[in-house]
Design a protein around this motif. Structure first.
Motif, PDB file in Angstrom:
ATOM      1  N   ILE A  82       0.992   3.888   1.909  1.00 62.19           N
ATOM      2  CA  ILE A  82       1.526   4.330   3.195  1.00 62.19           C
ATOM      3  C   ILE A  82       2.812   3.575   3.525  1.00 62.19           C
ATOM      4  O   ILE A  82       3.793   4.166   3.978  1.00 62.19           O
ATOM      5  CB  ILE A  82       0.481   4.157   4.315  1.00 62.19           C
ATOM      6  CG1 ILE A  82      -0.669   5.133   4.072  1.00 62.19           C
ATOM      7  CG2 ILE A  82       1.099   4.359   5.686  1.00 62.19           C
ATOM      8  CD1 ILE A  82      -1.824   4.977   5.013  1.00 62.19           C
ATOM      9  N   THR A  83       2.829   2.288   3.273  1.00 64.08           N
ATOM     10  CA  THR A  83       4.015   1.482   3.526  1.00 64.08           C
ATOM     11  C   THR A  83       5.169   1.938   2.640  1.00 64.08           C
ATOM     12  O   THR A  83       6.305   2.093   3.117  1.00 64.08           O
ATOM     13  CB  THR A  83       3.717  -0.010   3.288  1.00 64.08           C
ATOM     14  OG1 THR A  83       2.636  -0.400   4.120  1.00 64.08           O
ATOM     15  CG2 THR A  83       4.921  -0.876   3.578  1.00 64.08           C
ATOM     16  N   ASP A 131       0.818  -1.204   0.000  1.00 68.22           N
ATOM     17  CA  ASP A 131       0.000   0.000   0.000  1.00 68.22           C
ATOM     18  C   ASP A 131       0.861   1.267   0.000  1.00 68.22           C
ATOM     19  O   ASP A 131       2.036   1.231   0.360  1.00 68.22           O
ATOM     20  CB  ASP A 131      -0.959  -0.013   1.199  1.00 68.22           C
ATOM     21  CG  ASP A 131      -0.232   0.036   2.517  1.00 68.22           C
ATOM     22  OD1 ASP A 131      -0.355   1.054   3.205  1.00 68.22           O
ATOM     23  OD2 ASP A 131       0.455  -0.949   2.852  1.00 68.22           O
ATOM     24  N   LYS A 148       0.203   2.979  11.550  1.00 60.84           N
ATOM     25  CA  LYS A 148      -1.016   2.744  10.774  1.00 60.84           C
ATOM     26  C   LYS A 148      -2.232   2.642  11.666  1.00 60.84           C
ATOM     27  O   LYS A 148      -3.308   3.110  11.324  1.00 60.84           O
ATOM     28  CB  LYS A 148      -0.853   1.483   9.910  1.00 60.84           C
ATOM     29  CG  LYS A 148       0.127   1.682   8.778  1.00 60.84           C
ATOM     30  CD  LYS A 148       0.378   0.395   8.037  1.00 60.84           C
ATOM     31  CE  LYS A 148      -0.595   0.273   6.894  1.00 60.84           C
ATOM     32  NZ  LYS A 148      -0.299  -0.889   6.042  1.00 60.84           N
ATOM     33  N   GLU A 149      -2.061   2.056  12.857  1.00 64.25           N
ATOM     34  CA  GLU A 149      -3.175   1.956  13.791  1.00 64.25           C
ATOM     35  C   GLU A 149      -3.570   3.334  14.307  1.00 64.25           C
ATOM     36  O   GLU A 149      -4.762   3.635  14.416  1.00 64.25           O
ATOM     37  CB  GLU A 149      -2.775   1.071  14.969  1.00 64.25           C
ATOM     38  CG  GLU A 149      -3.891   0.807  15.951  1.00 64.25           C
ATOM     39  CD  GLU A 149      -3.492  -0.124  17.064  1.00 64.25           C
ATOM     40  OE1 GLU A 149      -3.946   0.083  18.191  1.00 64.25           O
ATOM     41  OE2 GLU A 149      -2.694  -1.058  16.795  1.00 64.25           O
ATOM     42  N   MET A 165      -3.305   6.048  12.675  1.00 67.16           N
ATOM     43  CA  MET A 165      -3.929   6.741  11.562  1.00 67.16           C
ATOM     44  C   MET A 165      -5.263   6.098  11.183  1.00 67.16           C
ATOM     45  O   MET A 165      -5.959   6.590  10.298  1.00 67.16           O
ATOM     46  CB  MET A 165      -3.001   6.723  10.350  1.00 67.16           C
ATOM     47  CG  MET A 165      -1.716   7.489  10.537  1.00 67.16           C
ATOM     48  SD  MET A 165      -0.574   7.285   9.164  1.00 67.16           S
ATOM     49  CE  MET A 165      -1.521   7.937   7.815  1.00 67.16           C
ATOM     50  N   HIS A 166      -5.609   4.977  11.831  1.00 69.53           N
ATOM     51  CA  HIS A 166      -6.810   4.212  11.522  1.00 69.53           C
ATOM     52  C   HIS A 166      -6.815   3.721  10.067  1.00 69.53           C
ATOM     53  O   HIS A 166      -7.833   3.762   9.390  1.00 69.53           O
ATOM     54  CB  HIS A 166      -8.081   5.015  11.822  1.00 69.53           C
ATOM     55  CG  HIS A 166      -8.176   5.445  13.244  1.00 69.53           C
ATOM     56  ND1 HIS A 166      -8.397   4.556  14.261  1.00 69.53           N
ATOM     57  CD2 HIS A 166      -8.039   6.665  13.813  1.00 69.53           C
ATOM     58  CE1 HIS A 166      -8.427   5.213  15.411  1.00 69.53           C
ATOM     59  NE2 HIS A 166      -8.202   6.489  15.171  1.00 69.53           N
ATOM     60  N   VAL A 167      -5.650   3.284   9.613  1.00 72.59           N
ATOM     61  CA  VAL A 167      -5.480   2.717   8.278  1.00 72.59           C
ATOM     62  C   VAL A 167      -5.015   1.284   8.466  1.00 72.59           C
ATOM     63  O   VAL A 167      -4.057   1.016   9.173  1.00 72.59           O
ATOM     64  CB  VAL A 167      -4.424   3.507   7.464  1.00 72.59           C
ATOM     65  CG1 VAL A 167      -4.202   2.863   6.118  1.00 72.59           C
ATOM     66  CG2 VAL A 167      -4.838   4.940   7.332  1.00 72.59           C
ATOM     67  N   TYR A 168      -5.692   0.338   7.822  1.00 71.74           N
ATOM     68  CA  TYR A 168      -5.323  -1.062   7.988  1.00 71.74           C
ATOM     69  C   TYR A 168      -5.012  -1.727   6.704  1.00 71.74           C
ATOM     70  O   TYR A 168      -5.283  -1.576   5.677  1.00 71.74           O
ATOM     71  CB  TYR A 168      -6.425  -1.821   8.717  1.00 71.74           C
ATOM     72  CG  TYR A 168      -6.744  -1.196  10.063  1.00 71.74           C
ATOM     73  CD1 TYR A 168      -5.890  -1.400  11.123  1.00 71.74           C
ATOM     74  CD2 TYR A 168      -7.851  -0.396  10.245  1.00 71.74           C
ATOM     75  CE1 TYR A 168      -6.150  -0.827  12.354  1.00 71.74           C
ATOM     76  CE2 TYR A 168      -8.132   0.172  11.465  1.00 71.74           C
ATOM     77  CZ  TYR A 168      -7.271  -0.048  12.526  1.00 71.74           C
ATOM     78  OH  TYR A 168      -7.535   0.505  13.735  1.00 71.74           O
TER      79      TYR A 168
END
Length: 54
Positions: free
Chosen positions: A4-5, A2, A48-49, A51-54
């Motif tokens: 973000i990664t 993804d 990520k947690e 940011m509430h992105v999984y």
């Protein structure tokens, strides 16, 4: 992978590349790179947690 990664590791690697030439010798640079990679890999899920992105 993804976005973000990819962005996170790009920033980590970019910052590491700035300071890496200051470390003496290849073994030290490899050790620091491995340590930074382990820390970055363990911190990313927390980021990520938050940011509430999984």
């Amino acid at each position: 992978m993804d976005p973000i990664t990819i962005a996170f590791y790009a920033v980590v690697c970019g910052c590491l590349s700035v300071v890496a030439p200051k470390f003496p010798g290849l073994p030290v640079r490899l050790g620091v790179g491995a340590g930074v990679g382990i820390i970055a890999a363990s911190v990313l899920p927390l980021i990520k947690e938050m940011m509430h992105v999984y």
